[in-house]
Design a protein around this motif. Structure first.
Motif, PDB file in Angstrom:
ATOM      1  N   ILE A   1     102.812  41.072 -91.757  1.00 14.89           N
ATOM      2  CA  ILE A   1     102.364  39.711 -92.104  1.00 14.89           C
ATOM      3  C   ILE A   1     100.991  39.455 -91.500  1.00 14.89           C
ATOM      4  N   THR A   2     100.437  38.283 -91.803  1.00 19.11           N
ATOM      5  CA  THR A   2      99.249  37.828 -91.088  1.00 19.11           C
ATOM      6  C   THR A   2      99.580  36.488 -90.426  1.00 19.11           C
ATOM      7  N   GLY A   3      98.802  36.146 -89.408  1.00 20.92           N
ATOM      8  CA  GLY A   3      99.028  34.910 -88.648  1.00 20.92           C
ATOM      9  C   GLY A   3      98.507  33.681 -89.377  1.00 20.92           C
ATOM     10  N   PRO A   4      98.470  32.551 -88.684  1.00 20.95           N
ATOM     11  CA  PRO A   4      98.083  31.280 -89.300  1.00 20.95           C
ATOM     12  C   PRO A   4      96.777  31.276 -90.116  1.00 20.95           C
TER      13      PRO A   4
END
Lengths: 427, 427
Positions: free
Chosen positions: B326-329
């Motif tokens: 995934i990627t963060g905010p």
């Protein structure tokens, strides 16, 4: 875009503010989560109380049914207490929901088991609100400092006792008066035991030590001493040497990294230390880490709105995890460090003794300290009609050595009374 | 279990501490990430400098080749500057690597474009170290306060200028002396412009405002005034009214939420405010949010080890994201709020005027203020041989109104000189 569903357990001071701010910040929550979020239901004990701003059709008295619902993504636990909360949270996990809790007593007592259950069901357990209210502390410890090594956490984590000690300090009030004022203003509960005896702070210390040092610290491994024995005279004596008395939670890692300690007790703190300036019901926590140095986090440690802020921050994180199909950091305890007992903790101490006025009294007192391996750093003597008051501060010494010295002092003919023994931090 | 590979760009003060702490905390990093992490290479300009503790075989002078390597998971950018850093980061994104940066100037200038590129390639861009060094600030704003609405960020985000102002305050030194001392002690660079003219703080203010208010704030929209014009007399005048002078970054959301402001300038802060007690090169940032109330974050704002702590915290997060796929905010700017100009910012002001000693001078001054809609809160007059010094503080007024009043005052016959005009915060 699917809508995430939230079950709220409890609609008291915290729960009602969670509901209020969730409605108020709905657009922001949607943007930050990446999907809308709404209540599946709000479980309460009494359905017929007035709850302004809380949609009536969401209210239910059947919490057990609510946490089992298949459409619930996240359960927010705001009922407090341990047994019932644990059972509901466990049921929620078993039915696939993640949980956000503000329940320090529960997490301190059963955090390990709850984390294990959450992991087994592939869901999250978050509880930023359990320690220091709105002050971001667990996430910074867990994530911001994840590349560092925390050596010490030192803080004021109970607003009620800080309010009481602050009033004793600023007004010269005694403990009973200050407690009464705290109760009148709503800072102390009808039964203040959990706060004034340090149980609340000890639960937070157990949680903080566990996360800071990545190890398991049980509640019964946290040394705990409350503020009920702190007198107006103690506060005056502290003032005389440029200090205030604070109830501190202190978590430390030993220099070799193999053991940790966690403790809660009143301590003298020099006025020059930032913790001395923390007034009223505020919380403040110092964190020391190898690379970062000293950090401080400060803010309101309790109250409906601040706690709701922390709960909703966790809600966003948990919802984001859910949408991404992942879980967050989870249980932090990947190490099995020894938790050393209080007897092995090393601190400075400040003591006041009443001794007979004869020459030689000081020499005898000094001999007793020397025999127990306690070194005196400063010393002052005040003559009185019938004897002397000796005020002494020690170099860092173990609790065991200091306690043994105090027992020996009490046996001495020259020593009439050991008036006060208090630890010193932040020097 | 696969090993994550890191490319480090730059091995100066920050880069070498990143390398050192990454080795020192390797076991913890592995446990926290869930996989081992090691260097793929370390790009430097001069390969033949001595670098104790940095494995020689990792050193390369070919940064362009390093960031293109297929085995690199994360690039840590610690070279500073804008153009070269931007190109390398962009190349890293294009080759599938996530990036951790400590580069405030770059992020403030090109954060939007870099976030867009990172998103296009499905990778992360993290930069906690860019603001306030080791102090966790961007993650708390982005994540811990994600369920809240931030209304104000007010802080000391530049250690060099805080050191200089602190020395001027505690020693009565003038600006030139204090700057010299800062340079000698390594707190100021050979060319101190970026710090003393407020460029560094303005970059941080742009980043903070963007994240706090989820909107785009360009560097040229941040009002900027440095400390070079602050005199020993200004510091004395502040002391006389119980204040210190601090270089503040202030980011505010308007009451209706439709616009924001960001500014950096010297300001008088009352001694009772916690920011007044921030000494030396430390940083401290107040954050005000609707539900949380007032929070403060405090710690070392610069230096190799503190910056490395923040960089490695980001590294853990980015690596965890990578393992989870995934990627963060990511980019926080989901709103398009107006950034209002400084003229519309409302603050209190403190002024000192020299006026001729005639009766009626005060009345004329008061009339000018009244005509410009500026209300005086306090006023004091000190007689001198040849006239009077008037010290005044205003109620909150717009910068435009105050500036117009000052122009008018300068034109008055009775007013010999407007000695000092300084904004007041934290009252």
């Amino acid at each position: 875009m699917r809508t995430l569903k939230v079950a709220l357990l409890g609609c008291g001071v915290v729960g009602s503010d969670v509901a209020r701010y969730m409605a108020r910040h709905a657009a922001d929550l949607t943007a930050r989560i990446g999907a809308p979020v709404e209540f599946a239901g709000i479980a309460v004990r009494q359905a017929d109380l007035p709850r302004p701003g809380v949609p009536e059709h969401l209210i239910t008295t059947d919490a057990d049914e609510l946490v089992k619902r298949a459409d619930v993504d996240v359960v927010i636990e705001a009922i407090g207490g341990t047994d019932r909360a644990r059972d509901l949270i466990t049921t929620a996990f078993e039915h696939g929901a993640s949980v956000v809790s503000a329940n320090k007593a529960l997490i301190a007592a059963e955090g390990a088991a709850l984390h294990a259950t959450a992991a087994a069901y592939g869901v999250d357990l978050y509880y930023e609100a359990a320690v220091a209210g709105a002050v971001p502390l667990l996430r910074p410890l867990r994530e911001s400092l994840a590349g560092d090594r925390v050596t010490r956490v030192l803080g004021i984590v109970n607003g009620t006792t800080n309010f009481i000690l602050d009033r004793m300090d600023s007004l010269g009030a005694d403990y009973a008066q200050a407690l009464k004022e705290a109760a009148t203003l709503g800072y102390a509960e009808a039964d203040p035991t959990a706060d004034v005896e340090g149980f609340d702070a000890a639960a937070k210390a157990a949680i903080l030590a566990g996360i800071a040092f990545n190890t398991r610290v049980r509640l019964d491994e946290v040394y705990r001493e409350g503020i009920t024995a702190v007198t107006a005279a103690d506060i005056e004596n502290a003032k005389a040497v440029g200090c205030v008395i604070k109830l501190l939670a202190v978590c430390e890692r030993s220099a070799d990294g193999s053991s940790v300690t966690a403790r809660v007790h009143p301590a003298m703190v020099p006025l020059s230390h930032p913790l001395a300036a923390v007034r009223g019901a505020f919380n403040a926590v110092f964190v020391e880490a190898e690379a970062a140095g000293q950090l401080m986090f400060y803010g309101p440690g309790a109250g409906g709105a601040p706690t709701a802020s922390a709960v909703l921050g966790d809600l966003v994180a948990v919802c984001r995890n859910r949408l991404a199909g992942i879980t967050g950091p989870g249980d932090a305890a990947y190490q099995q460090l020894t938790v050393s007992p209080m007897a092995e903790v090393t601190t400075r101490h400040h003591l006041i003794l009443e001794v007979a006025g004869q020459p030689g009294a000081l020499a005898e007192v000094a001999t007793v300290f020397g025999r127990h391996g306690v070194s005196i750093e400063t010393f002052s003597q005040r003559q009185r009609d019938d004897g002397c008051a000796l005020a002494m501060s020690t170099y860092p010494t173990t609790d065991a050595a200091l306690s043994a010295a105090v027992v020996a002092l009490r046996d001495m003919d020259h020593v009439r009374r050991v008036t006060s023994v208090i630890r010193v931090e932040g020097t």
